[in-house]
Write an enzyme that holds these catalytic residues in place. Structure first.
Site, short mmCIF file in Angstrom:
data_model
loop_
_atom_site.label_atom_id
_atom_site.label_comp_id
_atom_site.label_asym_id
_atom_site.label_seq_id
_atom_site.Cartn_x
_atom_site.Cartn_y
_atom_site.Cartn_z
N ARG A 1 -8.11 -20.31 -31.93
CA ARG A 1 -8.35 -21.68 -32.62
C ARG A 1 -8.87 -22.96 -32.37
NH1 ARG A 1 -7.82 -17.82 -35.16
NH2 ARG A 1 -5.71 -16.98 -37.48
N SER B 1 -5.25 -20.81 -43.67
CA SER B 1 -3.97 -21.68 -43.17
C SER B 1 -4.47 -23.07 -42.65
CB SER B 1 -3.86 -21.03 -42.20
OG SER B 1 -3.99 -19.70 -41.98
N GLU C 1 -5.03 -26.92 -38.91
CA GLU C 1 -6.13 -26.37 -38.72
C GLU C 1 -7.17 -26.91 -38.88
OE1 GLU C 1 -5.97 -21.82 -38.33
OE2 GLU C 1 -7.54 -22.59 -39.61
#
Ligand code: FAD
Ligand code: NAP
Length: 340
Positions: free
Chosen positions: A168, A240, A336
């Site tokens: 990520r 998320s 995130e």
């Protein structure tokens, strides 16, 4: 004849972010052709405006008032550049929507992206956090990322190594954060790539399938995602909200002694990935609700806007969640989505 898009003043971006956070930006332009970028950058430079890039807004937290000029990537185009017995190279414009691109590739027999189906967003945003799902990450298919530096307007081509892809993460969230606009991405798909079925949820979903092929994986991923993930069109969210933390082996062993049931996956480099959702659940956050914002009742990793939520309320809730996880488990959570 195409008319150059002049930026519009005082634009409402509430409908342009999947969390539906209220946001008005000083200036906003839709970039339908990368050839318009020099003119748009000059517009920003003349007014000393800060520049921001937006795809479809599914991974951002926008403030109520955003200063500067937002460039919304809307350029289109998918082209097969090369086809050899070993691979296919595909060039895609940043403004193409990701999921329709996955479906297009699959229909052409250009297999590989099936595990990444139904991820919201644009192709140009996909390298930013190296999108991943069901055991596959984008970086394994990236050949080159084309774009330009916002400060100078200088065009650049980065190969996959230069993008410094990680879980990520990429150089676009670090050294180049806020200063690189992706105009197009070149992908290389191996001609003979077996479908990836080794992810727990996929194994279960494909249990009735003797030798699953790429079409079976595509169907399984779409089915799983529709069943399990909250639709931002119904309940605004950004997927998320926290990354899964990856911690050192010794720290994990200490934690494991006090929390033998902790969900974890050992990584190739000896470190251990923890499930952020598990940590949140253990701290009692699943289904938590307060004025405007909350934590999804089935997916603890998903923070939601119940209607009146603002960036401030959401980030305040996220900070309290992170601090409770830190106090109980000694683990730092990282947000995130990109905070503007
Ligand atoms: P935006 O939200 O518009 O932007 C995200 C960041 O990228 C910002 O920093 C922006 O400045 C930058 N950016 C966007 N376009 C460009 C460009 N052309 N050039 C330079 N910078 C750019 N992510 C996963 O990895 N896996 C998942 O499975 C997943 N599932 C999701 C499910 C839901 C329901 C939601 C809401 C989100 C999910 N996400 C997932 C997160 C999100 O879909 C991805 O991060 C996606 O790539 C964001 O695309 P976007 O166009 O909406 O980007
Ligand atoms: P899931 O399959 O129930 O898994 C829950 C969590 O466990 C995920 O975060 C996943 O990490 C982790 N996990 C499961 N198996 C793993 C393994 N073998 N090795 C390492 N980690 C493992 O998750 P879900 O919520 O239904 O989502 C399914 C997939 O879509 C996941 O890959 C998830 O990342 C992705 N997704 C991402 C977002 C986002 O916004 N980033 C939103 C929705 C869904 P990983 O995240 O590393 O896979």
């Amino acid at each position: 004849m195409r008319v150059n898009p002049l930026p519009r003043a005082d634009v409402d971006l509430r409908g342009s972010n999947s969390l539906r956070l209220p946001c008005r930006v000083e200036w906003c332009a839709d970039v339908e052709d990368a050839a318009d970028l020099p003119e748009l950058l000059a517009f920003g430079r003349e007014r000393a405006l800060e520049l921001h890039v937006l795809g479809s807004g599914s991974n951002v937290i926008l403030p109520e008032r955003l200063h500067g000029l937002v460039l919304r990537m809307r350029n289109r185009g998918i082209e097969l550049l090369e086809e050899t017995p070993s691979r296919r190279v595909i060039r895609v414009a940043a403004g193409e929507a990701w999921h329709p691109f996955v479906l297009h590739c699959h229909a052409q027999g250009w297999f590989g992206f099936e595990n990444l189906a139904l991820i919201p967003g644009t192709v140009g945003a996909a390298p930013i956090q190296n999108i991943g799902a069901y055991g596959v990450e984008l970086d394994r298919f990236v050949l080159e990322v084309h774009g330009l530096e916002l400060r100078t307007g200088r065009t650049q081509v980065l190969d996959a190594a230069a993008c410094a892809f990680a879980y990520r993460d990429s150089i676009f969230k670090r050294a180049l954060a806020g200063d690189f606009l992706i105009t197009e991405v070149l992908f290389a798909l191996p001609a003979r790539l077996p479908p990836f079925t080794g992810y727990a949820a996929l194994v279960t979903e494909l249990a009735g399938c003797k030798t699953p092929d790429h079409a079976d994986v595509l169907t399984a991923v779409i089915t799983l995602r529709r069943r399990r993930l909250p639709d931002p069109g119904v309940l605004p969210n950004a997927g998320s909200f926290f990354k899964n933390p990856v911690i050192e082996a010794d720290a994990f062993e200490r934690l494991h002694c006090s929390e033998p049931g902790i969900a974890h996956w050992r990584q190739g480099d000896g470190r251990v990935k923890l499930a952020a959702a598990w940590l949140l659940e253990r701290c009692g956050w699943k289904g938590y609700r307060e004025v405007g914002v909350g934590v999804h009742e089935a997916q603890a990793l998903v923070l939601v806007n119940h209607g009146e939520g603002t960036a401030h309320a959401l980030l305040d809730l996220a900070a309290r969640i992170a601090s409770s996880v830190q106090n109980r488990f000694g683990v730092m959570l990282e947000i995130e989505p990109v905070v503007f």
